[in-house]
Design an enzyme around this catalytic site. Structure first.
Site, mmCIF file in Angstrom:
data_model
loop_
_atom_site.group_PDB
_atom_site.id
_atom_site.type_symbol
_atom_site.label_atom_id
_atom_site.label_comp_id
_atom_site.label_asym_id
_atom_site.label_seq_id
_atom_site.Cartn_x
_atom_site.Cartn_y
_atom_site.Cartn_z
ATOM 1 C CD GLU A 171 -26.554 72.661 -43.811
ATOM 2 O OE1 GLU A 171 -26.586 71.436 -43.639
ATOM 3 O OE2 GLU A 171 -25.494 73.323 -43.821
ATOM 4 C CG ASP A 230 -39.340 74.959 -38.943
ATOM 5 O OD1 ASP A 230 -38.136 75.189 -39.181
ATOM 6 O OD2 ASP A 230 -40.137 75.836 -38.570
ATOM 7 C CG HIS A 282 -28.435 72.602 -39.691
ATOM 8 N ND1 HIS A 282 -28.381 71.932 -38.496
ATOM 9 C CD2 HIS A 282 -27.166 72.588 -40.178
ATOM 10 C CE1 HIS A 282 -27.138 71.521 -38.274
ATOM 11 N NE2 HIS A 282 -26.381 71.909 -39.288
ATOM 12 C CG ASP A 303 -21.022 74.164 -43.747
ATOM 13 O OD1 ASP A 303 -21.913 74.568 -44.518
ATOM 14 O OD2 ASP A 303 -20.014 73.542 -44.151
HETATM 15 O O1 9MR Z 1 -23.803 71.358 -39.408
HETATM 16 C C1 9MR Z 1 -23.414 70.411 -40.380
HETATM 17 C C2 9MR Z 1 -24.097 70.696 -41.692
HETATM 18 O O2 9MR Z 1 -23.703 71.951 -42.185
HETATM 19 C C3 9MR Z 1 -23.841 69.570 -42.681
HETATM 20 O O3 9MR Z 1 -24.614 69.726 -43.840
HETATM 21 C C4 9MR Z 1 -24.173 68.235 -42.062
HETATM 22 C C5 9MR Z 1 -23.891 67.056 -42.974
HETATM 23 O O4 9MR Z 1 -22.587 66.986 -43.369
HETATM 24 O O5 9MR Z 1 -23.462 68.060 -40.865
HETATM 25 C C6 9MR Z 1 -23.776 69.041 -39.897
HETATM 26 O O6 9MR Z 1 -23.040 68.771 -38.772
HETATM 27 C C7 9MR Z 1 -23.517 67.723 -37.994
HETATM 28 C C8 9MR Z 1 -22.577 66.543 -38.065
HETATM 29 O O7 9MR Z 1 -22.534 66.017 -39.359
HETATM 30 C C9 9MR Z 1 -22.999 65.471 -37.070
HETATM 31 N N1 9MR Z 1 -23.088 66.025 -35.750
HETATM 32 C C10 9MR Z 1 -24.045 67.126 -35.632
HETATM 33 C C11 9MR Z 1 -23.667 68.241 -36.564
HETATM 34 C C12 9MR Z 1 -24.751 69.345 -36.549
HETATM 35 O O8 9MR Z 1 -24.781 70.067 -35.448
HETATM 36 O O1 9MR Z 2 -26.031 69.084 -50.713
HETATM 37 C C1 9MR Z 2 -25.199 68.039 -50.260
HETATM 38 C C2 9MR Z 2 -25.911 66.727 -50.434
HETATM 39 O O2 9MR Z 2 -26.126 66.471 -51.799
HETATM 40 C C3 9MR Z 2 -25.121 65.609 -49.788
HETATM 41 O O3 9MR Z 2 -25.884 64.419 -49.852
HETATM 42 C C4 9MR Z 2 -24.807 65.978 -48.353
HETATM 43 C C5 9MR Z 2 -24.003 64.924 -47.615
HETATM 44 O O4 9MR Z 2 -22.742 64.796 -48.150
HETATM 45 O O5 9MR Z 2 -24.083 67.179 -48.309
HETATM 46 C C6 9MR Z 2 -24.814 68.267 -48.818
HETATM 47 O O6 9MR Z 2 -24.033 69.406 -48.764
HETATM 48 C C7 9MR Z 2 -23.728 69.932 -47.498
HETATM 49 C C8 9MR Z 2 -22.210 70.070 -47.444
HETATM 50 O O7 9MR Z 2 -21.631 68.796 -47.431
HETATM 51 C C9 9MR Z 2 -21.757 70.872 -46.230
HETATM 52 N N1 9MR Z 2 -22.423 72.132 -46.181
HETATM 53 C C10 9MR Z 2 -23.874 71.996 -46.146
HETATM 54 C C11 9MR Z 2 -24.366 71.304 -47.386
HETATM 55 C C12 9MR Z 2 -25.891 71.252 -47.415
HETATM 56 O O8 9MR Z 2 -26.426 70.395 -46.484
#
Ligand code: 9MR
Ligand code: 9MR
Length: 557
Positions: free
Chosen positions: A536, A527, A483, A175
């Site tokens: 991610e 994947d 991701h 993100d």
């Molecule tokens: O793209 C988002 C990712 O960077 C985060 O780690 C993740 C968890 O917080 O959320 C992803 O976004 C998703 C969202 O939480 C739910 N709808 C789909 C999104 C991904 O396209």
């Molecule tokens: O790395 C984080 C993980 O420990 C948490 O369980 C998760 C859900 O809160 O979020 C992860 O971090 C994400 C962050 O919230 C948004 N950017 C992407 C990070 C990696 O997925």
């Protein structure tokens, strides 16, 4: 019959490649070399891919069941093979072969550089040029020079809607948001690397825009993020905003197309402490620079660290929670005893005043591998390798005890890995365990820690229950669909290289609605771009990856 040097023959046996798990990048000639076999067999061969000749034959161990992967593996030890070359491990008259791997002294050089360079590719607010980004070049996005103060962060001097400038820094992950808690541990890990491997740090050229200036590339790269972090402190009171973010996660578009408004949100105790710890560490590392401007910056870091720490002491329990209109990453943590310990330790080291610490503080901390939300090991680590600290001996004991537990776990585990809990970002736990072992090795010079760190590298580069090499752009079975917004939006088939995929876990089994994932945590990985919980990438995962690979590369003969 397959002969292992024939590419077509191997492709014809693609299904069986996962029957033998190897580090798909390779091994040093003098390191331990262990592959895993999923098949019961009396003997295994190592075959030279150039000649097709069997160069080594060995006898595997018994198959052993792992409850976390739901399958059984035997170890195939070929440490005795030290001749540089490219090989596969083959069984059954060579009808079943592994992915190819190399044995030579420079196996980790390119991958170490790529894992640092990935952070450059994730820089926000900067054009990534063809010269340095190759096919992953893209226009700058997110200038972040007009960021709005969110209601949760409003003060008299900076009311809601107040505009401030907070440019630069790395995007957190797949993100486009920037989070202080996660930036702290990532930046610290690179600072620690600079401190522990100064000669290698000086010699490493990652081909970033700053390469060739008077500052080592590792330091240049981390400074890009550190300078952003400095802008996240409110100069009026010393408190640090938890994050700079859009209100919600955006779609998969390139950075310059993602133009939703950006906000700084709530000043939190954890963010202020992580900021204080990182800046205090930075002040020590930057003080050693021979560039006067960097030494000056180090002094500024210490001053700002002290102000952030004072703010946290005065506001000891402002735990972050997303306000109702904000839904991006929370990095929320309601146990911040470890953040206090880390910041206190770093400030003690930076000011050479240990009166704020006690043996009890040190021993009361949870002995768990470091992550964004568990930072006690970082304080312990800094104290353990400091030149002079009142707590050096005690901290070394804690650290080495913990490293011993990790080594014991990896020798006892069928997959030869210390990991026994699969969290979100499980691969980063493996990398961080490797970091601990590297520190224990530096403290004790005992090779058992280095050998165990090797097993962590092996795991990440293919010797795991999924059979993937988890670093993009490397290995025979590559992760292709991370991701990661730019990788998904750029129209280039290959993902941005050098990134560590988060790795298997069963925290969110439904992120890809059409995929049924394994319920065995060590195998629960897909994947696909939709799998944000397993595939991610993130800065706090690449930082320990770089640390581990760079540390190993620095030991090449
Ligand atoms: O793209 C988002 C990712 O960077 C985060 O780690 C993740 C968890 O917080 O959320 C992803 O976004 C998703 C969202 O939480 C739910 N709808 C789909 C999104 C991904 O396209
Ligand atoms: O790395 C984080 C993980 O420990 C948490 O369980 C998760 C859900 O809160 O979020 C992860 O971090 C994400 C962050 O919230 C948004 N950017 C992407 C990070 C990696 O997925």
């Amino acid at each position: 019959m397959c002969s292992c040097n024939s590419k077509t023959a191997i492709q014809g046996h693609a299904d069986s490649l996962d029957q033998i798990l190897v580090n798909q990048v390779g091994y040093f000639p003098n390191s331990n070399k262990v592959a895993l076999l999923r098949i019961k067999t009396e003997a295994f061969n190592v075959v030279d891919t150039a000649t097709g000749k069997v160069v080594f034959t060995g006898k595997p161990s018994q198959l052993e069941y792992w409850e976390l992967s739901g399958d059984s593996v035997a170890t195939a030890d070929f440490s005795e093979l030290t001749t540089p070359g490219t090989y596969r491990i083959c069984l059954n008259d060579n009808s079943i072969c592994s992915q190819a791997f190399s044995i030579n002294n420079s196996v980790y050089t390119n991958i170490a550089k790529a894992s640092l360079k990935a952070l450059y590719l994730n820089r926000s607010g900067m054009e990534i040029t063809k010269e340095f980004g190759g096919e992953w070049a893209h226009a700058a996005g997110h200038p972040d020079t007009m960021v709005l103060v969110h209601a949760s962060a409003a003060t008299k001097k900076r009311p809601e809607g107040y505009k401030l400038s907070s440019p630069g820094g790395w995007y957190d992950a797949g993100d486009y948001n920037k989070y202080i808690v996660n930036s702290g541990i990532s930046t610290y890990t690179l600072l620690l690397f600079c401190q522990m491997y100064p000669e290698y740090t000086k010699s490493l050229n990652a081909n970033i825009p700053e390469s060739g200036n008077a500052i080592p590339d590792v330091l240049d790269e981390l400074l890009y993020n550190l300078r952003w972090m400095l802008t996240m402190q409110d100069p009026n009171d010393g408190g640090v905003y938890h994050k700079l973010t859009n209100l919600a996660f955006g779609g998969f578009e390139m950075p310059d197309k993602a133009t939703e408004p950006r906000f700084v949100v709530l000043k939190s105790t954890a963010a202020s402490l992580d900021f204080a710890a990182t800046m205090a560490m930075a002040s020590r590392v930057l003080a050693k620079s021979d560039v006067p401007e960097i030494v000056e910056l180090g002094k500024e870091c210490l001053d700002k660290a002290q102000k952030a720490y004072a703010w946290a002491k005065a506001n000891p329990s402002i735990y972050y929670k997303n306000p109702s209109d904000v839904s991006t990453g929370a990095y929320d943590d309601s146990n911040i005893k470890d953040e206090f310990f880390w910041a206190t330790s770093e400030l003690a080291l930076a000011t050479n005043d240990f009166s704020t610490l006690s043996d009890k503080d040190l021993n009361d901390q949870a002995k768990v591998v470091q992550s964004w939300g568990s930072v006690s090991m970082l304080g312990t680590l800094s104290l353990a390798i400091s030149e002079n600290s009142d707590y050096k001996v005690e901290a070394q004991k804690v650290l080495v005890d913990f490293a011993n537990q990790l080594v014991e776990k990896s020798t006892g585990s069928p997959y030869r890995v210390s990991l026994d809990i699969f969290n979100w970002g499980s691969n980063s736990d493996v990398a961080n365990m490797g970091v601990i072992k590297m520190v224990a090795y530096q403290i004790t010079s005992d090779k058992k820690y280095l050998n165990s760190a090797q097993t962590d590298i092996d795991y990440l580069l293919g010797r795991n229950a999924t059979g993937y090499c988890f670093v993009t752009g490397f290995g025979g079975k590559q992760v292709m669909n991370i991701h990661h917004r730019p990788s998904g939006a750029d129209g280039v088939a290959a993902p941005y290289p050098g990134f560590l995929s988060g790795g298997p876990n069963i925290v969110v089994l439904t992120d890809c609605p059409d995929v049924t994932r394994s319920t065995f945590p060590a195998k629960s990985f897909v994947d696909q771009e939709c799998s944000y919980s397993t595939n991610e990438i993130a800065i706090n995962w690449n930082a320990p990856l770089f640390f581990l690979l760079g540390a190993m590369d620095s030991m090449k003969k």
